[in-house]
Design an enzyme around this catalytic site. Structure first.
Site, PDB file in Angstrom:
ATOM      1  N   ASP A 246      37.323  43.733  45.040  1.00  0.00           N
ATOM      2  CA  ASP A 246      35.933  43.850  44.596  1.00  0.00           C
ATOM      3  C   ASP A 246      34.981  44.093  45.757  1.00  0.00           C
ATOM      4  O   ASP A 246      35.350  43.949  46.929  1.00  0.00           O
ATOM      5  CB  ASP A 246      35.516  42.586  43.819  1.00  0.00           C
ATOM      6  CG  ASP A 246      36.013  41.292  44.472  1.00  0.00           C
ATOM      7  OD1 ASP A 246      36.217  41.291  45.687  1.00  0.00           O
ATOM      8  OD2 ASP A 246      36.191  40.298  43.753  1.00  0.00           O
TER       9      ASP A 246
ATOM     10  N   ASN B 214      34.641  29.061  38.372  1.00  0.00           N
ATOM     11  CA  ASN B 214      34.553  29.196  36.912  1.00  0.00           C
ATOM     12  C   ASN B 214      35.799  29.858  36.333  1.00  0.00           C
ATOM     13  O   ASN B 214      35.805  30.293  35.196  1.00  0.00           O
ATOM     14  CB  ASN B 214      33.296  30.000  36.524  1.00  0.00           C
ATOM     15  CG  ASN B 214      33.334  31.422  37.069  1.00  0.00           C
ATOM     16  OD1 ASN B 214      34.288  31.812  37.752  1.00  0.00           O
ATOM     17  ND2 ASN B 214      32.300  32.194  36.773  1.00  0.00           N
TER      18      ASN B 214
ATOM     19  N   HIS C  19      37.242  32.655  37.540  1.00  0.00           N
ATOM     20  CA  HIS C  19      37.341  34.107  37.691  1.00  0.00           C
ATOM     21  C   HIS C  19      38.423  34.476  38.708  1.00  0.00           C
ATOM     22  O   HIS C  19      38.759  33.691  39.590  1.00  0.00           O
ATOM     23  CB  HIS C  19      35.994  34.752  38.059  1.00  0.00           C
ATOM     24  CG  HIS C  19      35.521  34.536  39.467  1.00  0.00           C
ATOM     25  ND1 HIS C  19      34.188  34.338  39.766  1.00  0.00           N
ATOM     26  CD2 HIS C  19      36.151  34.515  40.665  1.00  0.00           C
ATOM     27  CE1 HIS C  19      34.043  34.213  41.074  1.00  0.00           C
ATOM     28  NE2 HIS C  19      35.222  34.309  41.641  1.00  0.00           N
TER      29      HIS C  19
ATOM     30  N   GLU D 264      34.505  37.625  35.359  1.00  0.00           N
ATOM     31  CA  GLU D 264      33.826  36.399  34.964  1.00  0.00           C
ATOM     32  C   GLU D 264      34.166  36.045  33.511  1.00  0.00           C
ATOM     33  O   GLU D 264      34.395  36.936  32.681  1.00  0.00           O
ATOM     34  CB  GLU D 264      32.305  36.604  35.065  1.00  0.00           C
ATOM     35  CG  GLU D 264      31.821  37.029  36.446  1.00  0.00           C
ATOM     36  CD  GLU D 264      31.689  35.861  37.416  1.00  0.00           C
ATOM     37  OE1 GLU D 264      32.555  34.970  37.411  1.00  0.00           O
ATOM     38  OE2 GLU D 264      30.710  35.847  38.179  1.00  0.00           O
TER      39      GLU D 264
HETATM   40  C1  GLP Z   1      35.070  35.334  44.996  1.00  0.00           C
HETATM   41  C2  GLP Z   1      35.787  36.698  44.990  1.00  0.00           C
HETATM   42  C3  GLP Z   1      37.236  36.495  44.773  1.00  0.00           C
HETATM   43  C4  GLP Z   1      37.630  35.286  45.583  1.00  0.00           C
HETATM   44  C5  GLP Z   1      37.151  34.053  44.856  1.00  0.00           C
HETATM   45  C6  GLP Z   1      37.406  32.730  45.585  1.00  0.00           C
HETATM   46  O1  GLP Z   1      33.903  35.354  44.253  1.00  0.00           O
HETATM   47  N1  GLP Z   1      35.322  37.682  44.100  1.00  0.00           N
HETATM   48  O2  GLP Z   1      37.924  37.660  45.151  1.00  0.00           O
HETATM   49  O3  GLP Z   1      39.014  35.248  45.705  1.00  0.00           O
HETATM   50  O4  GLP Z   1      35.812  34.224  44.507  1.00  0.00           O
HETATM   51  O5  GLP Z   1      36.533  32.539  46.664  1.00  0.00           O
HETATM   52  P1  GLP Z   1      36.714  31.381  47.715  1.00  0.00           P
HETATM   53  O6  GLP Z   1      38.064  31.565  48.309  1.00  0.00           O
HETATM   54  O7  GLP Z   1      35.610  31.546  48.730  1.00  0.00           O
HETATM   55  O8  GLP Z   1      36.625  30.097  46.983  1.00  0.00           O
END
Ligand code: GLP
Length: 273
Positions: free
Chosen positions: A99, A168, A170, A175
């Protein structure tokens, strides 16, 4: 349930509460590391092993705090290879990130593109065009999402997909609610996600871009192998739900259970809270 403990010589971990109540579908698919740093190391070792076995492997990559130790470990491991082998991996490198924020220039240090160059591309001297992400500055994000999906299909699909987990539920920026059939697209980010990702934006969720281009669950589920990595006590509530809920739209990551070659890599803090 049967869980692989990195330190346990074949003996499953004692079934603590979250694992004892996990759905049978997770049996044999969970690897537990004691701490976040160790988790990053073992996941990095797994990716390095896969790349050494097949330098043409197409990687699906993620950003976020969970991936920082994974990227650091991967850089260390690949830099330690004989130069000929590292050159082969570099020359054959093809990766597609999940993304990117809409309306952030790739040069913006808060973009996922800049993050990937800092954490992986620059230290390994990977040509930028081999480390691909959706183009967040595209004038038509929906068309860009389609172009990106087609680029992945033209590369033969993702061989090994790394995933983090949102608070959440995702994955990528899929989402809730989200169906398994959702394809790569431009999405509105939820308040929870903008809060989670506020760190690079001065801690201000309102400063986090409101939209992103993400791969869909459809493309993610088409990857031949998936490593879902969950680290830290803040993920304990969502991990606990993930282990107990059958696949459903309110928890996008729950669709991953349906994948035949999924492993869940967690640390103790994520498991125990
Ligand atoms: C983000 C990204 C994901 C990521 C996830 C976890 O929003 N879009 O690709 O893997 O959320 O993030 P984090 O590792 O900082 O908790």
């Amino acid at each position: 349930m049967d869980v692989r403990n990195l330190h346990g010589s074949g003996s499953p971990l004692s079934a603590r509460e979250p694992l004892a109540e996990a759905l049978p579908g997770w049996a044999g698919r969970i690897v537990v590391a004691e701490a976040a740093a160790e988790l990053g190391e073992v996941v990095a070792a797994e990716v390095a092993k896969a790349l050494r076995a097949d330098p043409d492997l197409v990687l699906g990559l993620a950003t976020g705090r969970t991936m920082e130790p994974v990227h650091a470990g991967l850089v260390r491991r690949l830099q330690a290879l004989p130069s000929g082998e590292l050159n082969t991996i570099r020359d054959h490198w093809r990766s597609f990130n999940l993304d990117e924020y809409v309306d952030l220039a790739p040069g913006d240090p808060r973009s996922f593109g800049a993050t990937m160059r800092r954490q992986l591309g620059d230290p390994l001297s990977i040509p930028p065009e081999r480390l691909q992400l959706p183009r967040g500055l595209s004038a038509d994000p929906a068309a860009e999402a389609l172009r990106y999906r087609e680029a992945i299909a033209a590369a033969g699909g993702i061989g090994l997909q790394l995933l983090g987990l949102g608070h959440n539920g995702h994955v990528g920026f899929n989402e809730p609610p989200c169906l398994a059939s959702a394809v790569g697209r431009c999405v509105e980010l939820s308040p929870s996600t903008r809060l989670q990702n506020g760190g690079l934006f001065g801690g201000d969720p309102a400063a986090v871009p409101a939209r992103a281009i993400t791969l869909g669950l459809a493309e993610i589920l088409q990857a031949r192998r998936i490593l879902l990595v969950v680290s830290g006590s803040s993920k304990a509530p969502i991990l606990s739900r993930l282990l107990r809920e059958s696949a459903n739209p309110a928890l996008p990551a729950s669709w991953l259970q349906t994948h035949p070659h999924l492993q869940l890599w967690v640390d103790r803090a994520a498991l125990d809270g």
